[in-house]
Design an enzyme around this catalytic site. Structure first.
Site, PDB file in Angstrom:
ATOM      1  CG  HIS A 148     136.519  35.771  23.752  1.00 45.55           C
ATOM      2  ND1 HIS A 148     137.055  35.906  25.004  1.00 45.55           N
ATOM      3  CD2 HIS A 148     135.239  36.202  23.844  1.00 45.55           C
ATOM      4  CE1 HIS A 148     136.157  36.398  25.827  1.00 45.55           C
ATOM      5  NE2 HIS A 148     135.041  36.585  25.158  1.00 45.55           N
ATOM      6  N   GLY A 156     129.613  31.408  21.590  1.00 48.30           N
ATOM      7  CA  GLY A 156     130.038  30.220  22.327  1.00 48.30           C
ATOM      8  C   GLY A 156     128.853  29.509  22.971  1.00 48.30           C
ATOM      9  CD  GLN A 178     125.279  36.029  24.542  1.00 43.01           C
ATOM     10  OE1 GLN A 178     125.161  36.942  25.328  1.00 43.01           O
ATOM     11  NE2 GLN A 178     126.459  35.670  24.076  1.00 43.01           N
ATOM     12  CB  SER A 181     134.235  32.532  32.060  1.00 43.58           C
ATOM     13  OG  SER A 181     133.592  33.714  32.483  1.00 43.58           O
TER      14      SER A 181
HETATM   15  O1  PAF Z   1     128.592  37.045  25.101  1.00 44.47           O
HETATM   16  C1  PAF Z   1     129.013  38.213  25.108  1.00 44.47           C
HETATM   17  O2  PAF Z   1     130.208  38.451  25.193  1.00 44.47           O
HETATM   18  C2  PAF Z   1     128.031  39.358  25.023  1.00 44.47           C
HETATM   19  O3  PAF Z   1     126.815  39.046  25.618  1.00 44.47           O
HETATM   20  C3  PAF Z   1     127.815  39.879  23.599  1.00 44.47           C
HETATM   21  C4  PAF Z   1     127.217  38.801  22.702  1.00 44.47           C
HETATM   22  C5  PAF Z   1     129.132  40.347  23.011  1.00 44.47           C
HETATM   23  C6  PAF Z   1     126.846  41.066  23.593  1.00 44.47           C
HETATM   24  O4  PAF Z   1     127.346  42.140  24.322  1.00 44.47           O
END
Ligand code: PAF
Length: 266
Positions: free
Chosen positions: A34, A144, A150, A182
């Site tokens: 993050h 990421g 996603q 993670s």
């Molecule tokens: O990847 C994540 O942490 C989540 O799927 C996100 C993009 C914050 C949506 O809740």
């Protein structure tokens, strides 16, 4: 750094933040992965907003919503050090008030891979991300590569719905031994954590064989299945070699290709 709990306050603060604004949406329990997104957002933009929201709509009934790790205080102190302007951490009721009744969905792309294993997951992701984009109004949003599907789905949503922002995908951050960072790694016992390294080994094996000239997707997939099969704590959900945009399975592996795998450990 402002800690914001309501949509009204977020909109109010957002109006005074300098442009362009970079946005990093998260589920919290932050790690270096993050923080790499936050640092890039800081470099690229005049202001940065991070959201922390464990979004219930993206957890399927068999997922881990109740035990998903949370540490808001710890997250806030990490983000303070990164020079973030505001953290948006709404409640579930704030995001989904009673009688909430809308959906935002990407169709075909979300029927594959993770979408096939966790039906409904991506509908929850696109819905909350669309809401967050509307609330925060970023010029750029950062995701990421670890959650490769996603990122592809969100890019498609942004393009299809003409959302006025750029989606930026940054490389997976790994621990020294190759395990992808993670929040859910905190579930692993010491043995399971060791066993989980087989994922990285499988990806490296595939990359090595491909660089040496092996382009046959089925053969490459079988080599990864063989390697993971040797790890007693690992059960394969899927191993996939697809086009990096359409997520259609490839026969011959040519760039831009995406190798992704879901493997249950323990
Ligand atoms: O990847 C994540 O942490 C989540 O799927 C996100 C993009 C914050 C949506 O809740």
């Amino acid at each position: 750094m402002k800690i914001v709990k309501t949509i009204a306050e977020m909109r109010f603060i957002r109006a005074s933040l300098p442009e362009p604004l970079g946005f990093v949406p998260t589920l919290g329990y932050l790690h270096e992965g993050h923080l790499s997104l936050v640092r890039q957002a800081r470099t690229d933009n005049a202001s940065v907003v991070v959201s922390i929201f464990v979004n219930p709509t993206q957890f399927t009934p068999s997922d881990d919503l109740d035990r998903y790790p949370r540490d808001l205080e710890g997250d806030i102190s990490l983000l303070c050090k990164e020079g973030v302007d505001a953290v948006f951490a709404p409640s579930v009721d704030e995001m989904y008030p009673p009688r909430f009744d809308s959906r935002v969905e990407v169709d075909k792309l979300t029927r594959r891979l993770e979408g096939a294993s966790r039906p409904g997951h991506f509908a929850g992701v696109t819905m909350v991300v669309a809401k967050l984009f509307n609330i925060v109004q970023p010029a750029r949003a950062y995701f990421g590569q670890k959650d490769a599907q996603q990122a592809i789905v969100i890019k498609k949503m942004v393009a299809d719905l003409n959302m006025n922002l750029e989606v930026i995908t940054l490389p997976t951050v790994r621990q020294q031994d190759g395990l992808a960072m993670s929040s859910r790694n905190s579930y692993l016992s010491a043995d399971e954590r060791q066993a989980a390294l087989v994922l990285y080994r499988a990806l490296m094996l595939e990359q090595g064989l491909w660089s040496q000239g092996d382009k046959d997707a089925e053969k490459l997939r079988n080599e990864m299945v063989k390697l993971i099969g040797k790890e007693p704590l690992a059960t394969i959900d899927y191993i996939s070699i697809t086009d990096n945009e359409t997520l259609e399975e490839l026969k011959e592996v040519r760039p831009p290709a995406l190798v992704s795998l879901a493997v249950k450990i323990g």
